[in-house]
Design a protein around this motif. Structure first.
Motif, short mmCIF file in Angstrom:
data_model
loop_
_atom_site.label_atom_id
_atom_site.label_comp_id
_atom_site.label_asym_id
_atom_site.label_seq_id
_atom_site.Cartn_x
_atom_site.Cartn_y
_atom_site.Cartn_z
N ASN A 1 1.11 -1.12 -0.35
CA ASN A 1 -0.07 -0.19 0.13
C ASN A 1 0.79 1.09 0.25
N LYS A 2 1.76 1.97 -1.63
CA LYS A 2 2.20 2.45 -1.38
C LYS A 2 1.91 4.06 -0.80
N ARG A 3 0.43 4.14 -0.74
CA ARG A 3 -0.62 5.85 -0.54
C ARG A 3 -0.01 6.30 0.97
N MET A 4 0.72 5.20 1.64
CA MET A 4 0.62 5.37 3.16
C MET A 4 2.24 5.99 3.89
N LEU A 5 2.84 5.29 1.99
CA LEU A 5 3.62 5.95 2.66
C LEU A 5 4.08 7.32 2.21
N SER A 6 5.24 8.05 2.71
CA SER A 6 5.59 9.07 2.40
C SER A 6 6.62 9.30 0.53
N ARG A 7 7.26 10.12 0.50
CA ARG A 7 7.93 9.83 -0.95
C ARG A 7 8.78 9.02 -0.27
N ALA A 8 9.95 9.79 0.31
CA ALA A 8 11.11 9.50 1.81
C ALA A 8 10.56 7.86 1.19
N GLY A 9 9.65 7.51 2.11
CA GLY A 9 8.74 5.98 2.55
C GLY A 9 9.04 4.86 1.49
N LYS A 10 8.50 5.72 -0.11
CA LYS A 10 8.72 4.78 -1.23
C LYS A 10 9.94 4.52 -1.51
N GLU A 11 10.91 5.33 -1.38
CA GLU A 11 12.12 5.18 -2.09
C GLU A 11 13.11 4.29 -1.46
N ILE A 12 13.12 4.55 0.14
CA ILE A 12 13.61 3.02 0.76
C ILE A 12 12.55 1.87 0.50
N LEU A 13 11.36 1.85 0.10
CA LEU A 13 10.99 0.48 -0.06
C LEU A 13 11.72 0.08 -1.32
N LEU A 14 11.25 0.45 -2.71
CA LEU A 14 11.73 0.27 -3.55
C LEU A 14 13.19 0.15 -3.56
N LYS A 15 14.23 0.60 -2.62
CA LYS A 15 15.47 -0.04 -3.35
C LYS A 15 15.09 -0.77 -1.85
N THR A 16 14.93 -1.41 -0.73
CA THR A 16 14.84 -2.46 -0.64
C THR A 16 14.26 -3.41 -1.02
N VAL A 17 13.51 -3.56 -1.35
CA VAL A 17 12.55 -4.70 -2.83
C VAL A 17 13.66 -4.47 -4.48
N ALA A 18 14.63 -3.71 -4.02
CA ALA A 18 15.45 -4.29 -5.20
C ALA A 18 16.43 -4.89 -4.87
#
Length: 206
Positions: free
Chosen positions: A189-206
């Motif tokens: 649920n990306k909508r619950m994350l801030s822009r910085a949170g989305k970036e961290i999520l993207l890097k973790t998944v990658a």
């Protein structure tokens, strides 16, 4: 090899004791059978095994570097002006790069034989192959394959999850990574994350 690298003789003796004193016991029909003394040294799963393997592989690396310094083996360059690469080690895999001629193929074959006699390790030729440039003639390719006792191949498939050959169309080759990351992200649920949170999520998944 450890003595050559400067390890103390007492330390080397202790390590070799841990290798030579390995024994097993197994339970069969409710009774203990053993001890079973292995003849190949380290037991599978031994924590020291990868470290000792790396130390042994240093012998092969030293042999290759010695031939390179003598100008007998020539590696490959990823770009003009880049240093030549003669070999790469990944765990128990070895990639060796040399000019496609009989002289260097014979040298590589001799080095593998010397390393095998010294370390007790054997090359699995059934799982080994040689990849040659399109500029190499069929006659020379056949000679090199014969010297090394391996088959030639043009397709190595994937290695560590990535294609062995990339070529010029890098975007097409690596599209599957982007698609995999995108599919993983759709479950969150990306909508619950801030822009910085989305970036961290993207890097973790990658």
């Amino acid at each position: 090899m450890m003595l050559k690298l400067g390890f103390d003789a007492k330390w080397v003796e202790l390590i070799m004791l841990s290798v030579s004193m390995v024994s097993y016991s197994v339970i069969r029909d409710g009774k203990e059978v053993g001890p079973i003394i292995p003849t190949r040294g380290l037991r599978q799963g031994d924590p020291s095994s990868p470290y000792l393997f790396i130390l042994c592989a240093e012998g092969l690396s030293s042999l290759i570097r010695k031939k390179e310094r003598a100008g007998l083996i020539h590696g490959t360059r990823v770009a003009r002006g880049a240093p030549a690469v003669t070999h790469l080690f990944f765990a128990d895999d070895c990639f060796s790069f040399f000019n496609a001629n009989q002289q260097e193929a014979c040298l590589v074959n001799d080095m593998l034989a010397v390393y095998g006699r010294a370390s007790g390790q054997m090359v699995n030729f059934n799982k080994s192959s040689v990849s040659l440039s399109a500029n190499v003639s069929a006659t020379v390719a056949s000679q090199i394959c014969g010297i090394l006792a391996v088959n030639g191949t043009t397709n190595h498939g994937a290695y560590l999850g990535l294609p062995s050959f990339v070529g010029r169309r890098k975007k097409d080759v690596f599209n599957f990574i982007r698609d995999k990351v995108w599919k993983r992200l759709q479950g969150w649920n990306k909508r619950m994350l801030s822009r910085a949170g989305k970036e961290i999520l993207l890097k973790t998944v990658a």
